[in-house]
Design a protein around this motif. Structure first.
Motif, PDB file in Angstrom:
ATOM      1  N   SER A 169       7.934  38.314  98.220  1.00 38.86           N
ATOM      2  CA  SER A 169       6.840  39.034  97.547  1.00 38.86           C
ATOM      3  C   SER A 169       6.746  40.428  98.164  1.00 38.86           C
ATOM      4  O   SER A 169       6.560  40.576  99.377  1.00 38.86           O
ATOM      5  N   THR A 189       5.694  42.716  93.270  1.00 42.60           N
ATOM      6  CA  THR A 189       6.885  42.161  92.623  1.00 42.60           C
ATOM      7  C   THR A 189       7.325  40.903  93.376  1.00 42.60           C
ATOM      8  O   THR A 189       7.089  40.760  94.582  1.00 42.60           O
ATOM      9  N   TYR A 190       8.041  40.030  92.627  1.00 39.70           N
ATOM     10  CA  TYR A 190       8.525  38.764  93.203  1.00 39.70           C
ATOM     11  C   TYR A 190      10.040  38.655  92.961  1.00 39.70           C
ATOM     12  O   TYR A 190      10.554  39.116  91.932  1.00 39.70           O
ATOM     13  N   GLU A 214       0.898  47.440  93.467  1.00 36.74           N
ATOM     14  CA  GLU A 214       1.960  46.854  92.637  1.00 36.74           C
ATOM     15  C   GLU A 214       2.622  45.738  93.430  1.00 36.74           C
ATOM     16  O   GLU A 214       2.966  45.915  94.593  1.00 36.74           O
TER      17      GLU A 214
END
Length: 278
Positions: free
Chosen positions: A240, A251-252, A249
């Motif tokens: 992560s 993201t994975y 923000e």
């Protein structure tokens, strides 16, 4: 059998001759006509082995007796002075009859049995040497030394410690960089130290500016090889990445890689990282 019959015939012959002599010397008894037969009480009755006059059928005209029963085993040496066969001769004939037609092979079997046993011993020794060599070669193969499936306790230990090490060295917080450096010194050895620096170089470069927070969590792992103090594991992890610079923000991403581990001072550490990159 032939000797016994010979004795019986001889005794009958002697008895008949003695009876004839007594009958010839005795006076006639009572009145008798010229044609009346003279009774002889000592005369032997006729049997299946004697003639009409009580003399054996095997008596020759000259008074000698001939044994009508012939045998291949009768010889002068088998009969004693009294006309009886010796016990040694009878035992010899009995032993020859009991041996049978196949008795001539016994000496050959006695000679061949030790040779067969010696051959079998040599073959068993050669097989034992071959089996020992095969077992030693199997023990020397790395695959045979893998205890990942048999040593459950050590397998569980290496999985737990390496999962913790991966989460620590592949996580980064721009506000606590010293923690990341300490994790690298604690959990990495060998070439894994430089590999981890190269992989997180871009994150460290952009971290203060973008306020990056990288979190790595191991979801699953498997021990491929466990050989003493060395192991190789396949790692599955989720990452992560959060940026909190201008706007938040997140993201994975999923990651899969392999690590080599060594046991130092009772603790498993990462010694190499394999990302399967060409």
């Amino acid at each position: 059998m032939s000797t016994t019959r010979h004795l019986v015939n001889r005794r009958r012959r002697l008895a008949a001759v003695a009876a004839e002599r007594r009958g010839a010397a005795a006076p006639p008894r009572g009145p008798a006509g010229p044609d009346a037969p003279r009774a002889d009480p000592d005369r032997l009755p006729a049997t299946e082995d004697t003639g009409a006059h009580g003399v054996p059928d095997d008596t020759d005209p000259d008074g000698t007796t001939t044994d009508t029963t012939t045998t291949d085993d009768t010889s002068p040496d088998d009969t004693g002075a009294d006309g009886t066969g010796t016990s040694e001769a009878r035992r010899g004939r009995t032993s020859r009859e009991n041996r049978g037609p196949g008795s001539g092979r016994m000496p050959r079997l006695r000679v061949g049995l030790p040779a067969a046993l010696c051959t079998l011993t040599v073959l068993l020794g050669a097989f034992a040497a071959w089996a020992f060599g095969q077992a030693a070669s199997l023990r020397d193969e790395p695959a045979r030394q893998n205890t990942a499936l048999t040593d459950i306790g050590r397998t569980s230990q290496v999985k737990g410690q390496i999962a913790e090490a991966v989460g620590a060295v592949f996580s980064y917080n721009y506000a606590a960089t010293a923690k990341s450096e300490q994790a690298a010194r604690t959990h990495l050895v060998g070439k894994a130290v430089q590999q981890q620096r190269d992989m997180l170089a871009q994150v460290r470069a952009q971290g203060p500016k973008q306020k990056l927070v990288l979190t790595t969590t191991v979801t699953d792992s498997g021990v491929e090889v466990l050989d003493g103090d060395r192991a190789r594991l396949l790692i599955y992890a989720d990452q992560s990445n959060t940026r909190t610079g201008t706007s938040q923000e997140r993201t994975y991403a999923a990651a899969m890689f392999a690590v080599d581990a060594v046991r130092r001072d009772g603790t498993w550490r990462i010694s190499a990282i394999d990302t399967f990159a060409q």
